[in-house]
Design an enzyme around this catalytic site. Sequence first.
Site, PDB file in Angstrom:
ATOM      1  N   GLY A 148     -22.497  31.457  -5.188  1.00  0.00           N
ATOM      2  CA  GLY A 148     -22.116  32.864  -5.271  1.00  0.00           C
ATOM      3  C   GLY A 148     -21.118  33.220  -6.350  1.00  0.00           C
ATOM      4  O   GLY A 148     -20.564  34.327  -6.330  1.00  0.00           O
TER       5      GLY A 148
ATOM      6  N   ARG B 262     -31.664  13.870 -19.345  1.00  0.00           N
ATOM      7  CA  ARG B 262     -32.392  14.876 -18.581  1.00  0.00           C
ATOM      8  C   ARG B 262     -32.263  14.689 -17.069  1.00  0.00           C
ATOM      9  O   ARG B 262     -32.407  13.588 -16.556  1.00  0.00           O
ATOM     10  CB  ARG B 262     -33.877  14.853 -18.944  1.00  0.00           C
ATOM     11  CG  ARG B 262     -34.657  15.986 -18.251  1.00  0.00           C
ATOM     12  CD  ARG B 262     -36.136  15.892 -18.508  1.00  0.00           C
ATOM     13  NE  ARG B 262     -36.816  17.078 -17.940  1.00  0.00           N
ATOM     14  CZ  ARG B 262     -38.101  17.119 -17.614  1.00  0.00           C
ATOM     15  NH1 ARG B 262     -38.867  16.059 -17.814  1.00  0.00           N
ATOM     16  NH2 ARG B 262     -38.632  18.219 -17.094  1.00  0.00           N
TER      17      ARG B 262
ATOM     18  N   CYS C 149     -29.106  19.535 -17.805  1.00  0.00           N
ATOM     19  CA  CYS C 149     -29.059  18.271 -18.510  1.00  0.00           C
ATOM     20  C   CYS C 149     -27.799  18.217 -19.354  1.00  0.00           C
ATOM     21  O   CYS C 149     -26.848  18.962 -19.142  1.00  0.00           O
ATOM     22  CB  CYS C 149     -30.294  18.130 -19.395  1.00  0.00           C
ATOM     23  SG  CYS C 149     -31.849  18.508 -18.539  1.00  0.00           S
TER      24      CYS C 149
ATOM     25  N   ASP D 173     -39.365  25.648 -20.191  1.00  0.00           N
ATOM     26  CA  ASP D 173     -38.662  26.729 -20.871  1.00  0.00           C
ATOM     27  C   ASP D 173     -38.111  26.288 -22.222  1.00  0.00           C
ATOM     28  O   ASP D 173     -37.903  27.110 -23.114  1.00  0.00           O
ATOM     29  CB  ASP D 173     -37.563  27.323 -19.993  1.00  0.00           C
ATOM     30  CG  ASP D 173     -36.674  26.278 -19.345  1.00  0.00           C
ATOM     31  OD1 ASP D 173     -36.877  25.073 -19.562  1.00  0.00           O
ATOM     32  OD2 ASP D 173     -35.760  26.678 -18.587  1.00  0.00           O
TER      33      ASP D 173
ATOM     34  N   VAL E  34     -17.980  22.683   3.120  1.00  0.00           N
ATOM     35  CA  VAL E  34     -16.910  21.723   3.372  1.00  0.00           C
ATOM     36  C   VAL E  34     -15.639  22.467   3.759  1.00  0.00           C
ATOM     37  O   VAL E  34     -15.448  23.640   3.409  1.00  0.00           O
ATOM     38  CB  VAL E  34     -16.613  20.809   2.155  1.00  0.00           C
ATOM     39  CG1 VAL E  34     -17.814  19.941   1.815  1.00  0.00           C
ATOM     40  CG2 VAL E  34     -16.164  21.629   0.950  1.00  0.00           C
TER      41      VAL E  34
END
Length: 615
Positions: A364, A52, A2, A102, A286
């Site tokens: 990654g 949010r 958010c 959370d 891509v």
Amino acid sequence: MCGFVGFTGLREAREAILHKMADRIIHRGPDMEGYHLSGDTPATAVALGFRRLSIIDLAAGRQPMYNEDGTVVCVFNGEIYNFMELRTELQAKGHVFKTHCDTEVILHGYEEYGNKLAAMLRGMFAFVVYDTKTHVMYGARDIFGVKPFYYTQTDAGELLFGSEIKSLLEHPGFRREVNPEALRPYLTFQYSAMNETFFKGTYKLAPAHWFEYKDGQMHIERYWDVDFRHKTSMSFEDCAAQIDARVRESVAAHRISDVKVGSFLSGGVDSSYITACLMPNDTFSVGFETPDGSHKFDETTEAAELSAKLGIRNYREMLTKEECLNAFADIQYHMDEPQSNPSSVPLYYLCQLARRHVTVVLSGEGADEIYAGYEWYADNAMMQKYKHLPLGLRHLASDVSQHLPYFKGHDFIIKGSGRPEDWFIGQALVFTEKEAYDILKPKYRVGPTAREVAAPIYDRVKDLPELEKKQYLDLNLWLPGDILLKADKMSMAHSLELRVPYLDREVLREASSYPVNYKIAGDTKAVLRAAANKTLPDAWANRTKKGFPVPIAKWLEDPAFSAKVRARFESDVAAEYFDQDKLVAMLADPRHERRKIWTAYTFLTWHEQFFEKWA
């Protein structure tokens, strides 16, 4: 994921100001908005706004979020992956939870642990907690800097803060002025490398730091640092097995979501390993169209092949020069500060592609810094032979060379000293320090050199081996300043949550204990490749790092784009910052000077967005 905004102090129409600030970052959270206003004096007034993107507990996760009696309020951007354990611990201490989010763990965690909370969190985060009883504000940023946090103080003493600088510009007290010290190091690094941003007086909260704001004063402390000193006695094979178990555990933690999750996939080992552990329904890739039909700028074929082997659907797109250049101004707008890493362009489109199908992606980033995957971390054969000479002799040769004019072998001797602090500034080097100084107008030569930016970071790890000094520098400069900044800003530009399983506290804790010769052993990140090879075919586990190559030299050969760059270089704005003769002269050799041209053009494009066209 958010975005939040906020400010202290009383202002006329402060609710309208807060709404404008939050609306400026609606891309970070298009699903829901929320606001908090409290206090009736300049010393006690606080305004918090939130946008949010709903990921977990879609119905009940509204922010700002309050404690049981409504006296403590929180806005939070990110994900906490150990929130269930912390929730159980806090419930045992008597805290009452109203949601399964959370965010609520941060609220009750602050009530219970105070400033110690940040060090207990496993995840990616930036947050602010405000206690309306004590009028103390507390906030923190995760250990890697995955999530951004910016702040400034107005001339009236108000604190402004938020997830993106552009939201702060909507506050009438914000000073919109270029920081004259920022340009010099940027030309070398290709990104904003200091805590003070390109907006004078506006700062980043550094990764792994918390702050407390009380009585108009900001107090900041570091709460965590990576420790390479304690090495494991485990074998190489056992470490590879440990990595495999830990990466799988981290991927499992990072996949928690109430919305669809996919993964980015190139042809390299890092994203391939994450994808094989996650086994999502969808992957995304891509590449660039090239007139000659070559695949120099394209790894989508390898990505499609692995997806087919794993039985996963792969969405891929080939990007054209026209669409990339047309989006460049928007890319710099979303970056908040000039960022000339060319890979930002394909990443922007990769995020756009993914958002058509999912709301969360795993990626990654971080493996190269943690497991030593960069080419500059390894010595070539000639350097390995040179380092058989006594260390003292190599130090002496380096010291002498640094005071001599350039000669053939000059840089080799300095790099052979074994002291990266003498030359290594991270994974980008565009303009040399001298070139950056020479091309700037005197007013903008005042910033620190790249090595001056790096020096205090190296000072913290004087006794580490050469490789781990480089890793430590990249973890503190390159990773948050370049890799993670563009990952956050490009994904959020498309309302996409990007998660990075390698950048996990427990992953790094274990990886930092591996000996140097486990990381560099015939290839970079050797122990990670061995771990990945338990799941991936040899071709993917052992593929040489390619990065995200972008054909900017080809783009600069296009007459229309070249003319556009020239017009910017010859503009009155360019004349304010640069020696225009030197700037324009680079255009005579666009292939050789492409990164320098691109870096200068990036700054001028950013300047246009925030100082010439801002509305």
